[in-house]
Motif scaffolding. Sequence first.
Motif, PDB file in Angstrom:
ATOM      1  N   GLY A  82       0.849  -1.190   0.000  1.00  0.00           N
ATOM      2  CA  GLY A  82       0.000   0.000   0.000  1.00  0.00           C
ATOM      3  C   GLY A  82       0.883   1.239   0.000  1.00  0.00           C
ATOM      4  N   PHE A  83       1.935   1.211   0.846  1.00  0.00           N
ATOM      5  CA  PHE A  83       2.832   2.351   0.969  1.00  0.00           C
ATOM      6  C   PHE A  83       3.789   2.476  -0.220  1.00  0.00           C
ATOM      7  CE2 PHE A  83       1.636   2.390   5.456  1.00  0.00           C
ATOM      8  CZ  PHE A  83       1.607   3.747   5.716  1.00  0.00           C
ATOM      9  N   PHE A  84       4.384   1.378  -0.662  1.00  0.00           N
ATOM     10  CA  PHE A  84       5.434   1.436  -1.687  1.00  0.00           C
ATOM     11  C   PHE A  84       4.956   2.087  -2.989  1.00  0.00           C
ATOM     12  CE2 PHE A  84       8.434  -0.120  -4.833  1.00  0.00           C
ATOM     13  CZ  PHE A  84       9.646  -0.011  -4.171  1.00  0.00           C
ATOM     14  N   PRO A  85       3.889   1.596  -3.613  1.00  0.00           N
ATOM     15  CA  PRO A  85       3.437   2.251  -4.857  1.00  0.00           C
ATOM     16  C   PRO A  85       2.869   3.644  -4.616  1.00  0.00           C
ATOM     17  CG  PRO A  85       1.913   0.508  -4.229  1.00  0.00           C
ATOM     18  CD  PRO A  85       3.077   0.397  -3.316  1.00  0.00           C
ATOM     19  N   LEU A  86       2.337   3.872  -3.422  1.00  0.00           N
ATOM     20  CA  LEU A  86       1.801   5.202  -3.100  1.00  0.00           C
ATOM     21  C   LEU A  86       2.895   6.245  -3.184  1.00  0.00           C
ATOM     22  CD1 LEU A  86      -0.566   6.985  -1.782  1.00  0.00           C
ATOM     23  CD2 LEU A  86       0.616   6.526   0.367  1.00  0.00           C
TER      24      LEU A  86
END
Length: 625
Positions: free
Chosen positions: A416-420
């Motif tokens: 959720g965090f990485f591509p965001l």
Amino acid sequence: MEEEMVDMEAQAQAVKEKETSSSIFKKANRPVTLKFDNVVYKIKPKKPGLIKNSKSEEKTILKGISGIVHPGEMLAMLGPSGSGKTTLLTALGGRLGGHLGGKITYNGETFSSIMKRNTGFVTQDDVLYPHLTVTETLVFTALLRLPNSLSKEEKTTHAEAIITQLGLTKCKNSVIGGPFLRGVSGGERKRVSIGQEMLINPSLLFLDEPTSGLDSTTAQRIVSTLVELANGGRTVVMTIHQPSSRLFYMFHKVLLLSEGNPLYFGKAAEAMDYFSSVGYAPLVAMNPSDFMLDLANGIPSSDSREEPKAVKQMLVSAFKNKLAENLKAEAEETGPCRCEELEVKQSARWTTTWWQQFSVLLRRGMKERKHESFSVLKIGQVLVVALLSGLLWWQSDVSHLQDQIGLLFFYSGFWGFFPLFQAIFTFPQERMMLEKERSSGMYRLSSYFMARTIGDLPMELVLPTVFVTITYWMAGLKPTAANFFETLFSLLYSVLVSQGLGLALGAAVMDQKSATILGSVIMLSFLLAGGYYVQHVPDFIEWIKYISISQHTYKLLLGAQYKPHDTYPCAGAANSATCLVGDFPSIKMVGLGGAAISVVALGIMLLGYRLVAYIALMRIGVTRK
């Protein structure tokens, strides 16, 4: 003998290339006479703090500036910092909205999309992609800006001719470079920027500080090139801070500004005589531009005792009494020019089709960002986390149900965090490029948006695929192809949604630091409401889970791994060694049913976030018509 023949052929080829490039430069579009009459521009200064005063006074940046520039003339606008040079140039180039008064005409017509397509605008900062070569930069620009009446090969030839004409042959295969990448020199970079505008063979060319930061020799080469362009029947207007005397006398006309007021407009060669006639002459021989800048600052000479304010008022008054009437008479003598021919030739809104724009932008974007997308640091980061996760959850079978559930929730959190955060930087980093290219009418926003988002997909989807492939089998999750692919597709689906949220935040905020902070807060809120940390959420805040990417992803991952009839060993069960997986506390709260609702919810977010990003981008690069 053979060597002489080769040399002769090489010379003939060089002459041919020179003739081709020269013919392209001489083949100008319809000449344009630029007139501006009593141009006034006002702004409302923004006061710091949350409290805004609606009654704040407007500040006048331009105070009634008039002038006329004919085809074949080059106008240089001089003045100290803050005098309004760049503001006036932006207004004349059709890129300034707001409280703009007065009248600006191009062959007697107001600024239009047709005129926009025949206008070149070179900004002070060279906005170029650092990893593209000089040739790639100009060829991609040619493919986007030149009309479909030319073939792809003809557009490429046109770009190569521009390279020859601007003296960029030696560096044509060198990358542009940037702050952290060695590339071409400052003068070569400026000529590339000019070349991008010359590709469309503009009738009107604007340049903001084209010699800024360059040595005197390089600056002279740039201005000499501009003189040659003006001699080809173009109208050239530039701002320049402090040109040498050699450069000053290359200008056809000069406009001197001071605090938004015109102090002189006329031929460069007659400027010193004019100021002598109004009582201001230099005590010693000096650079005319240095003397004029001193006057604009209210300092006629080093030993003068006159107040700067009085000097400026005197010069403004002298301009109104001696030059304003002559300028008005010159403007009236030049009648309007009919431009039907230009309108017929370029009646279409865009020079290329949507698909052409999309394909060129996609190829250009992938060439520029392949170094970033396939960086060793990014790939290494994912591989290290994947191997560490696989070792921590090594062969945690169903007897360690809580551990397996923890791995699935970690999937939803990490991806959720990485591509965001990857997507948040997309549009803020490209804002200046988007503003520049959209202002020149190079392409549709929709083609850019699609090319930019799709171009990032390969790496956005490859990395999580590698991550799942490593951790899934190391962690001992269900070893069937169906379970593996369902887990993988659920995660990739959520990655696209998280990417959409990042695009929306980056486009809406357009500040990397602020967007990152906002994204962290939103994603942490989604994570806390994801159904893993808190199982008894109060009713008044329970609504967060319905918009939580983490919660919907977690539900799909659980559904991909477990079915309601699956069991697990439970030591506390009476007369039985197994219990239903669906009754496990950490799963029961989220549930194994309702996967279709989560699929639909994520689908709505997938489209909704991208729509928000697109709408936010619509405000960029919009200029007055």
